[in-house]
Scaffold this motif. Sequence first.
Motif, PDB file in Angstrom:
ATOM      1  N   GLU A 101       0.817  -1.194   0.000  1.00 16.73           N
ATOM      2  CA  GLU A 101       0.000   0.000   0.000  1.00 16.73           C
ATOM      3  C   GLU A 101       0.861   1.257   0.000  1.00 16.73           C
ATOM      4  OE1 GLU A 101      -2.865  -0.133   3.187  1.00 16.73           O
ATOM      5  OE2 GLU A 101      -3.547  -2.114   2.596  1.00 16.73           O
ATOM      6  N   VAL A 102       1.927   1.245   0.792  1.00 16.49           N
ATOM      7  CA  VAL A 102       2.820   2.414   0.870  1.00 16.49           C
ATOM      8  C   VAL A 102       3.455   2.681  -0.487  1.00 16.49           C
ATOM      9  CG1 VAL A 102       4.978   3.275   1.871  1.00 16.49           C
ATOM     10  CG2 VAL A 102       3.284   2.188   3.333  1.00 16.49           C
ATOM     11  N   ILE A 103       3.893   1.628  -1.147  1.00 18.44           N
ATOM     12  CA  ILE A 103       4.552   1.798  -2.451  1.00 18.44           C
ATOM     13  C   ILE A 103       3.556   2.345  -3.464  1.00 18.44           C
ATOM     14  CG2 ILE A 103       5.610   0.559  -4.377  1.00 18.44           C
ATOM     15  CD1 ILE A 103       6.895  -1.284  -2.222  1.00 18.44           C
ATOM     16  N   LEU A 104       2.368   1.771  -3.511  1.00 17.41           N
ATOM     17  CA  LEU A 104       1.372   2.222  -4.484  1.00 17.41           C
ATOM     18  C   LEU A 104       0.906   3.645  -4.208  1.00 17.41           C
ATOM     19  CD1 LEU A 104      -0.752  -1.043  -4.775  1.00 17.41           C
ATOM     20  CD2 LEU A 104       0.879  -0.136  -6.443  1.00 17.41           C
ATOM     21  N   LYS A 105       0.734   3.995  -2.954  1.00 19.57           N
ATOM     22  CA  LYS A 105       0.204   5.313  -2.590  1.00 19.57           C
ATOM     23  C   LYS A 105       1.286   6.388  -2.619  1.00 19.57           C
ATOM     24  CE  LYS A 105      -1.752   7.701   1.390  1.00 19.57           C
ATOM     25  NZ  LYS A 105      -0.855   7.961   2.476  1.00 19.57           N
ATOM     26  N   ASP A 106       2.427   6.121  -1.991  1.00 14.08           N
ATOM     27  CA  ASP A 106       3.432   7.163  -1.779  1.00 14.08           C
ATOM     28  C   ASP A 106       4.597   7.138  -2.769  1.00 14.08           C
ATOM     29  OD1 ASP A 106       1.957   7.996   0.437  1.00 14.08           O
ATOM     30  OD2 ASP A 106       3.079   6.687   1.789  1.00 14.08           O
ATOM     31  N   LYS A 107       4.810   6.002  -3.442  1.00 14.43           N
ATOM     32  CA  LYS A 107       5.945   5.856  -4.361  1.00 14.43           C
ATOM     33  C   LYS A 107       7.223   6.434  -3.722  1.00 14.43           C
ATOM     34  CE  LYS A 107       2.942   5.878  -8.304  1.00 14.43           C
ATOM     35  NZ  LYS A 107       2.573   6.401  -9.584  1.00 14.43           N
ATOM     36  N   PRO A 108       7.652   5.826  -2.607  1.00 12.96           N
ATOM     37  CA  PRO A 108       8.761   6.402  -1.840  1.00 12.96           C
ATOM     38  C   PRO A 108      10.063   6.468  -2.637  1.00 12.96           C
ATOM     39  CG  PRO A 108       8.296   4.157  -1.112  1.00 12.96           C
ATOM     40  CD  PRO A 108       7.212   4.545  -2.078  1.00 12.96           C
ATOM     41  N   GLY A 109      10.842   7.510  -2.361  1.00 17.86           N
ATOM     42  CA  GLY A 109      12.156   7.653  -2.975  1.00 17.86           C
ATOM     43  C   GLY A 109      13.189   6.748  -2.316  1.00 17.86           C
ATOM     44  N   PHE A 110      12.923   6.364  -1.086  1.00 18.60           N
ATOM     45  CA  PHE A 110      13.787   5.425  -0.366  1.00 18.60           C
ATOM     46  C   PHE A 110      12.917   4.648   0.601  1.00 18.60           C
ATOM     47  CE2 PHE A 110      16.427   4.111   3.221  1.00 18.60           C
ATOM     48  CZ  PHE A 110      17.468   3.489   2.561  1.00 18.60           C
ATOM     49  N   GLU A 152       9.047 -18.134   2.312  1.00 15.40           N
ATOM     50  CA  GLU A 152       8.013 -17.135   2.604  1.00 15.40           C
ATOM     51  C   GLU A 152       8.543 -15.718   2.392  1.00 15.40           C
ATOM     52  OE1 GLU A 152       6.930 -18.204   6.596  1.00 15.40           O
ATOM     53  OE2 GLU A 152       5.741 -19.926   5.942  1.00 15.40           O
ATOM     54  N   VAL A 153       9.768 -15.467   2.833  1.00 15.37           N
ATOM     55  CA  VAL A 153      10.361 -14.137   2.643  1.00 15.37           C
ATOM     56  C   VAL A 153      10.648 -13.899   1.164  1.00 15.37           C
ATOM     57  CG1 VAL A 153      12.352 -12.663   3.179  1.00 15.37           C
ATOM     58  CG2 VAL A 153      11.222 -13.953   5.002  1.00 15.37           C
ATOM     59  N   ASP A 154      11.051 -14.942   0.449  1.00 14.96           N
ATOM     60  CA  ASP A 154      11.250 -14.820  -0.994  1.00 14.96           C
ATOM     61  C   ASP A 154       9.945 -14.386  -1.674  1.00 14.96           C
ATOM     62  OD1 ASP A 154      12.890 -15.334  -3.481  1.00 14.96           O
ATOM     63  OD2 ASP A 154      11.265 -16.771  -3.801  1.00 14.96           O
ATOM     64  N   ALA A 155       8.836 -14.945  -1.241  1.00  9.46           N
ATOM     65  CA  ALA A 155       7.530 -14.553  -1.795  1.00  9.46           C
ATOM     66  C   ALA A 155       7.215 -13.096  -1.451  1.00  9.46           C
ATOM     67  CB  ALA A 155       6.430 -15.481  -1.270  1.00  9.46           C
ATOM     68  N   LEU A 156       7.582 -12.657  -0.235  1.00 11.30           N
ATOM     69  CA  LEU A 156       7.363 -11.255   0.141  1.00 11.30           C
ATOM     70  C   LEU A 156       8.196 -10.317  -0.740  1.00 11.30           C
ATOM     71  CD1 LEU A 156       7.335 -11.536   4.034  1.00 11.30           C
ATOM     72  CD2 LEU A 156       5.382 -11.117   2.522  1.00 11.30           C
ATOM     73  N   ILE A 157       9.409 -10.729  -1.069  1.00  6.85           N
ATOM     74  CA  ILE A 157      10.241  -9.928  -1.974  1.00  6.85           C
ATOM     75  C   ILE A 157       9.575  -9.862  -3.350  1.00  6.85           C
ATOM     76  CG2 ILE A 157      12.473  -9.796  -3.166  1.00  6.85           C
ATOM     77  CD1 ILE A 157      13.678 -11.055  -0.559  1.00  6.85           C
ATOM     78  N   GLY A 158       8.980 -10.977  -3.773  1.00  7.43           N
ATOM     79  CA  GLY A 158       8.226 -10.981  -5.022  1.00  7.43           C
ATOM     80  C   GLY A 158       7.057 -10.005  -4.966  1.00  7.43           C
ATOM     81  N   ASP A 159       6.360  -9.965  -3.824  1.00  2.91           N
ATOM     82  CA  ASP A 159       5.260  -9.004  -3.645  1.00  2.91           C
ATOM     83  C   ASP A 159       5.783  -7.569  -3.744  1.00  2.91           C
ATOM     84  OD1 ASP A 159       3.548 -11.150  -3.241  1.00  2.91           O
ATOM     85  OD2 ASP A 159       3.463 -10.893  -1.046  1.00  2.91           O
ATOM     86  N   LEU A 160       6.931  -7.312  -3.146  1.00  2.00           N
ATOM     87  CA  LEU A 160       7.547  -5.984  -3.203  1.00  2.00           C
ATOM     88  C   LEU A 160       7.843  -5.594  -4.655  1.00  2.00           C
ATOM     89  CD1 LEU A 160       9.108  -3.573  -1.705  1.00  2.00           C
ATOM     90  CD2 LEU A 160      11.113  -4.989  -2.094  1.00  2.00           C
ATOM     91  N   LEU A 161       8.452  -6.508  -5.394  1.00  3.05           N
ATOM     92  CA  LEU A 161       8.783  -6.228  -6.798  1.00  3.05           C
ATOM     93  C   LEU A 161       7.514  -6.000  -7.613  1.00  3.05           C
ATOM     94  CD1 LEU A 161      11.672  -8.811  -7.309  1.00  3.05           C
ATOM     95  CD2 LEU A 161      11.877  -6.345  -6.926  1.00  3.05           C
ATOM     96  N   ASN A 162       6.473  -6.798  -7.351  1.00  6.73           N
ATOM     97  CA  ASN A 162       5.200  -6.605  -8.055  1.00  6.73           C
ATOM     98  C   ASN A 162       4.592  -5.245  -7.740  1.00  6.73           C
ATOM     99  OD1 ASN A 162       5.293  -9.095  -9.343  1.00  6.73           O
ATOM    100  ND2 ASN A 162       4.145 -10.123  -7.714  1.00  6.73           N
ATOM    101  N   ALA A 163       4.667  -4.830  -6.461  1.00  2.00           N
ATOM    102  CA  ALA A 163       4.132  -3.518  -6.076  1.00  2.00           C
ATOM    103  C   ALA A 163       4.895  -2.398  -6.766  1.00  2.00           C
ATOM    104  CB  ALA A 163       4.186  -3.353  -4.561  1.00  2.00           C
ATOM    105  N   LEU A 164       6.208  -2.538  -6.877  1.00  5.02           N
ATOM    106  CA  LEU A 164       7.004  -1.530  -7.588  1.00  5.02           C
ATOM    107  C   LEU A 164       6.561  -1.444  -9.052  1.00  5.02           C
ATOM    108  CD1 LEU A 164      10.544  -2.327  -6.136  1.00  5.02           C
ATOM    109  CD2 LEU A 164       9.164  -0.291  -5.666  1.00  5.02           C
ATOM    110  N   GLY A 165       6.279  -2.607  -9.648  1.00  6.92           N
ATOM    111  CA  GLY A 165       5.795  -2.624 -11.024  1.00  6.92           C
ATOM    112  C   GLY A 165       4.424  -1.983 -11.155  1.00  6.92           C
ATOM    113  N   GLU A 166       3.511  -2.323 -10.237  1.00  5.89           N
ATOM    114  CA  GLU A 166       2.166  -1.740 -10.262  1.00  5.89           C
ATOM    115  C   GLU A 166       2.201  -0.228 -10.067  1.00  5.89           C
ATOM    116  OE1 GLU A 166      -0.801  -3.642  -7.768  1.00  5.89           O
ATOM    117  OE2 GLU A 166       0.230  -5.564  -8.023  1.00  5.89           O
ATOM    118  N   ALA A 167       3.151   0.237  -9.272  1.00  7.60           N
ATOM    119  CA  ALA A 167       3.274   1.679  -9.023  1.00  7.60           C
ATOM    120  C   ALA A 167       3.984   2.396 -10.169  1.00  7.60           C
ATOM    121  CB  ALA A 167       4.032   1.918  -7.719  1.00  7.60           C
TER     122      ALA A 167
END
Length: 134
Positions: free
Chosen positions: A1-10, A38-53
């Motif tokens: 949610e943070v990535i999609l909403k705020d698109k943080p610089g860091f 499980e953490v590998d899947a979370l990293i995948g979620d992070l990468l997907n969120a970056l793509g969606e954003a």
Amino acid sequence: EVILKDKPGFLFLHCDQIVHSGHTSGYGSAPYLKTVDEVDALIGDLLNALGEAGIREQTVVLVVADHGGKGKGHGGESMEEIEVPWFISGPGIRRGHEIKTPVNVYDTAATLARLFDVTPPSGWIARPVSEAFE
């Protein structure tokens, strides 16, 4: 949610599930490896969120552990305790390249300094992982 909403610089994300699993079940045990998955899947979620954003192509992603482990502990000098994963990708980073030179965990800070064009303190023994850069 943070990535999609705020698109943080860091963004710093600390996933400490793996170390807790190592201390509880033992490094390399079946429950430990399940936690790694499980953490590998979370990293995948992070990468997907970056793509969606729409910011994946302009984002450097660095994945590193602070230490390895042996048995249910760490802090020694064995390879199991000092060898860690260290992955980096993004703009200005060599794509598909396996880093051959030794990387110390403290080199992460010097690599981040290079990414942010910050001169590290003269007393640092850390060095940027130059081989990772284009």
